[in-house]
Scaffold this motif. Structure first.
Motif: not given
Length: 513
Positions: A177-181, A495-503
């Motif tokens: 998961v990239p930090a920006e997500l 989720a990764l492809r469309h920039g969903y946010r984690w946590h």
């Protein structure tokens, strides 16, 4: 006289052995008689025009009719057909004697025939080679076959669906998961977060806003929600003069608490530190003391069982504590940001160390709309402990309760064909802990150590609304049990492809049957 002698000589020559073809000087009638005589004795091959006729006839005659007599060499096209038939006819024979490994295309063909006929029926007789349609049918039927039936014989490589499942599990393990997500702050409106929906039956996914949830559910569905309130469970302390932060996790029946001791990072959050040693005394803000007695798990040192000097720890936290915050968040948030619309004061006076975050996007207006559409809301209680973002251990024992009313609602909905959709992994754990092997839910309270895995499966829950989890988190085992490996892998890829946010402040995922 000369003609009579020549004819006699020819007749004698035929009786003695083969004779070259009659020359052109013979009359038509004599030439025909001579040809007929030689054909009857097998001494002359058919003429070119008859070969052409024979080739045409072969397409309508049963294969092998003339071949069995050995009187006719096969033409090129027929020879290829004969070899294909021979391959099918001889498969069982060669396999039984281990003299020939199965060819790739033949192997797929053999499996296809099995789907509609008794195994080996046509193959043993060599009367019917499989069609392309049968091969395609086999691919679809693999999912319904008992895995390993043919694998045990060594005659078939892994089925496509098993390969796909293995690839899906690998893909989930490799998610980064990239930090920006990572969601650093809460959304301006709770129901404005995005909702990624996955359907297990079709494998399809859809992208929505959370406020669209009411139209994605059906009348008769039951949403099971966790009403545990979030505690301000982080308290400043000192250990042998060193500044530390104590995360209060779970209260045991004997009044001791499971805690995690962490080191401040200078930016308002904390980092891991070794726990202990046994007997260490921590000075808490407000003058209370905490004695570390033993590790919760002898194999680890992160979580410790500790005895506080104050009787009412929850009251002490309310005065001196703050919500637990991890490094991916941007700044401290008020306790209200960590509480869901479903939170209610618990009868035992306790709460959760970390927010049951799947319920965070709900608003009172959205719940009202769901109820108006015929969707039921049923409460459970599970006080969740700390789940350090760095550790990813399986969940340990947690206190839970499934009320009698919720048990009745869930059983009635299932009997009527409704779906049971758990809001959060805590709701799954509580419901499944209260279900018998037949999927009947009974009122229950106490402690649960249940870990829901793909191998264990689920007995009650049909769908799950949850946040997006790190790939190492044990929660993913539960998602795989409910949604299946391939669907969960597809959802996380989307989720990764469309920039969903984690946590906990991020977007959410709905897995439906």
């Amino acid at each position: 006289m000369t003609a009579v002698r020549a004819d006699r000589i020819r007749k004698e020559g035929r009786a003695a052995g083969p004779e070259p073809p009659a020359d052109e000087g013979l009359g038509t009638q004599e030439a025909d008689r001579a040809r007929d005589t030689r054909r009857a004795t097998g001494t002359e091959s058919p003429a070119d025009d008859e070969r052409d006729t024979a080739e045409a006839v072969r397409t309508d005659r049963a294969p092998g009719t003339r071949r069995a007599t050995g009187t006719e060499p096969p033409a090129d096209e027929e020879q290829g057909t004969q070899e294909a038939v021979h391959a099918d006819r001889a498969t069982a024979t060669h396999r039984a004697t281990a003299t020939e490994p199965p060819a790739d295309d033949e192997q797929g063909t053999q499996e296809a025939v099995r789907t509609d006929r008794a195994p080996g029926t046509h193959r043993a007789t060599g009367t019917k080679p499989p069609t392309d349609e049968e091969r395609d049918t086999d691919e679809a039927v693999h999912v319904d076959r008992a895995p390993g039936t043919r694998r045990a014989t060594g005659t078939e490589p892994p089925a496509d669906d098993e390969r796909d499942t293995a690839e899906a599990v690998r893909a989930l393990a490799e998610v980064r998961v990239p930090a920006e997500l990572l969601a650093r702050v809460p959304a301006a409106r709770r129901d404005a977060v995005r909702l990624l929906v996955g359907h297990r039956a079709t494998g399809g996914t859809g992208h929505h806003r959370f406020r669209e949830l009411p139209r994605l559910l059906r009348p008769g569905d039951v949403l099971v929600v966790n009403t545990s309130p979030t505690l301000p469970a982080a308290v400043d302390a000192r250990a042998a003069g060193e500044a530390v932060v104590v995360h209060f996790s779970t209260c045991h029946d004997d009044g001791r608490w499971v805690v995690e001791v962490r080191t401040p990072d200078g930016h308002g959050t904390t980092v891991r530190r070794p726990g202990g040693p046994a007997g260490a005394v921590l000075e808490l803000a407000g003058g209370a003391r905490l004695v570390l007695e033993e590790p919760l798990d002898p194999r680890g040192d992160r979580l410790w069982v500790a005895r506080p000097s104050v009787a009412d720890v929850v009251a002490h936290l309310a005065r001196y504590g703050r919500p637990i915050r991890y490094a991916y968040t941007e700044r401290d948030q008020p306790l209200t940001a960590y509480r869901t619309v479903f939170a209610r004061p618990a009868a035992d006076g306790l709460g959760s160390a970390e927010m049951p975050s799947a319920g965070r996007p709900f608003t009172a207006a959205l719940v009202t709309e769901l109820v108006c559409r015929g969707v039921q809301v049923a409460p459970i209680l599970l006080h969740t402990g700390v789940a350090s973002a760095e550790a990813h251990e399986p969940p340990y024992a947690e206190r839970f309760e499934v009320p009698a009313g919720t048990a009745w609602q869930v059983n009635a909905a299932r009997a009527a064909g409704g779906r049971v959709v758990a809001v959060g992994t805590t709701a799954v754990r509580a419901l499944e802990s209260a279900a018998d092997p037949h999927g009947v839910v009974r009122p229950a309270r106490g402690w649960t150590e249940l870990v829901v895995t793909p191998e264990r499966g689920v007995r009650v829950v049909d769908g799950l609304l949850t946040g997006l989890h790190e790939p190492e988190a044990s929660h993913l085992l539960m998602l795989r049990a409910i949604g299946g490996d391939r669907l969960v892998a597809r959802v996380y890829d989307q989720a990764l492809r469309h920039g969903y946010r984690w946590h906990e402040f991020g977007d959410v995922n709905l897995l439906l049957p």
